[in-house]
Design a protein around this motif. Sequence first.
Motif, PDB file in Angstrom:
ATOM      1  N   VAL A 129       0.852  -1.198   0.000  1.00  0.00           N
ATOM      2  CA  VAL A 129       0.000   0.000   0.000  1.00  0.00           C
ATOM      3  C   VAL A 129       0.882   1.241   0.000  1.00  0.00           C
ATOM      4  O   VAL A 129       1.760   1.393   0.855  1.00  0.00           O
ATOM      5  N   ILE A 130       0.663   2.143  -0.961  1.00  0.00           N
ATOM      6  CA  ILE A 130       1.394   3.411  -1.062  1.00  0.00           C
ATOM      7  C   ILE A 130       0.371   4.542  -1.005  1.00  0.00           C
ATOM      8  O   ILE A 130      -0.601   4.546  -1.771  1.00  0.00           O
ATOM      9  N   THR A 131       0.582   5.465  -0.099  1.00  0.00           N
ATOM     10  CA  THR A 131      -0.324   6.618   0.028  1.00  0.00           C
ATOM     11  C   THR A 131       0.227   7.792  -0.781  1.00  0.00           C
ATOM     12  O   THR A 131       1.369   8.210  -0.576  1.00  0.00           O
ATOM     13  N   LEU A 132      -0.579   8.288  -1.701  1.00  0.00           N
ATOM     14  CA  LEU A 132      -0.205   9.446  -2.520  1.00  0.00           C
ATOM     15  C   LEU A 132      -0.994  10.655  -2.060  1.00  0.00           C
ATOM     16  O   LEU A 132      -2.218  10.589  -1.916  1.00  0.00           O
ATOM     17  N   GLN A 133      -0.291  11.754  -1.804  1.00  0.00           N
ATOM     18  CA  GLN A 133      -0.953  13.010  -1.451  1.00  0.00           C
ATOM     19  C   GLN A 133      -0.569  14.068  -2.484  1.00  0.00           C
ATOM     20  O   GLN A 133       0.611  14.412  -2.617  1.00  0.00           O
ATOM     21  N   VAL A 134      -1.560  14.556  -3.210  1.00  0.00           N
ATOM     22  CA  VAL A 134      -1.347  15.570  -4.252  1.00  0.00           C
ATOM     23  C   VAL A 134      -1.774  16.924  -3.702  1.00  0.00           C
ATOM     24  O   VAL A 134      -2.861  17.056  -3.131  1.00  0.00           O
ATOM     25  N   HIS A 135      -0.909  17.927  -3.867  1.00  0.00           N
ATOM     26  CA  HIS A 135      -1.150  19.248  -3.287  1.00  0.00           C
ATOM     27  C   HIS A 135      -1.187  20.316  -4.375  1.00  0.00           C
ATOM     28  O   HIS A 135      -0.487  20.227  -5.380  1.00  0.00           O
ATOM     29  N   GLU A 136      -1.979  21.342  -4.134  1.00  0.00           N
ATOM     30  CA  GLU A 136      -1.891  22.563  -4.944  1.00  0.00           C
ATOM     31  C   GLU A 136      -0.645  23.318  -4.508  1.00  0.00           C
ATOM     32  O   GLU A 136      -0.438  23.547  -3.320  1.00  0.00           O
ATOM     33  N   PRO A 137       0.236  23.729  -5.435  1.00  0.00           N
ATOM     34  CA  PRO A 137       1.427  24.479  -5.028  1.00  0.00           C
ATOM     35  C   PRO A 137       1.072  25.866  -4.525  1.00  0.00           C
ATOM     36  O   PRO A 137       0.049  26.438  -4.913  1.00  0.00           O
ATOM     37  N   ILE A 138       1.894  26.396  -3.649  1.00  0.00           N
ATOM     38  CA  ILE A 138       1.705  27.765  -3.163  1.00  0.00           C
ATOM     39  C   ILE A 138       1.982  28.728  -4.317  1.00  0.00           C
ATOM     40  O   ILE A 138       3.008  28.639  -4.985  1.00  0.00           O
TER      41      ILE A 138
END
Length: 322
Positions: free
Chosen positions: A219-228
């Motif tokens: 299991v790999i958790t991916l977290q995608v963020h909006e850049p500042i």
Amino acid sequence: MTNKDQQSSSLPQFPVLSTGVAPGVVFCCYPITNEPEVTVNSTWDDSNKSCTVLLECSSTSNRSVTYSWSVKNQTQSGTRLKVNIRPEDGETTVTCTISDHVSEKSASKPVNCSNITDSVPPDVEASTCPSSSSIIHKKVGDTVKLSSCLPTEGVTLATWKHRDTEVADKDLGVTTAFKDRFDLNRTDFSLTVNRLTLQDSGNFSFISDVNDKQRPTVVITLQVHEPITKEPDVTVNSTWDDSNKSCTVLVECRSTSDSVTYSWSVKNKTQSGSRLKVDIRPEDGETTVTCTISDHVSKKSASKPVKCSNNTDSVLPPGTCR
């Protein structure tokens, strides 16, 4: 904002008198009220392993002002500045000052030099055999390669799931709904996800059998963020301490982005938190405070120049010519 600025803004904006360059000539004008705007354009030079930084200073003042720059203890006049810096120089602060006969305002920008190809985080591969706690942070638009890091010999079943939805299978390939952005390597069974979106965040599970015997699920958790995208807002409040002949400066940093970390840089020291308290003296001259906001994938900085002065000495009575 310094006490000088606070006191000035609370009083009516009377014109200030100033003697001109010719004997007996007196100019009368309002002081400059807005800081100049500084724009930065940095280009990496691979041959010299350095950055060529082009800066431009502009003013909203509707009258003639003089422009000057301060960087690396050197000064230069004009609205534009070109400077070369290297990655090992660290953060370099450039300050533009606009002035006329009676007033001046300054604005600063922190500049860093880095190889653009090196500063973009590479695709993160799960090449160290990820555990159930593995988390990958990426920003919107990036590409990520997910690997189970398990042996591939004798694999009879290999399936990737995003949350509870099957997205790829070693025999069937990528599911139709994900074919435009997902790619499956049928040799090592790694899964590449292109043009990441916020909806791609979540758990990716790799389910596999060897000789029809199931192996532990990876299991790999991916977290995608909006850049500042926006610089933080820095406010300054300075109070004169007559007993110590110094100023107590309270600085606060605010951001419109969520879940960011705040840090300060002043006098070659760093400190975390959204607020900062620093003591400076008139003889320190101009002190630059820089606030940096950051998350897992991006960061932005903003700087303010701060000066310490006894307010009773620095505020001119209306109509007075010094």
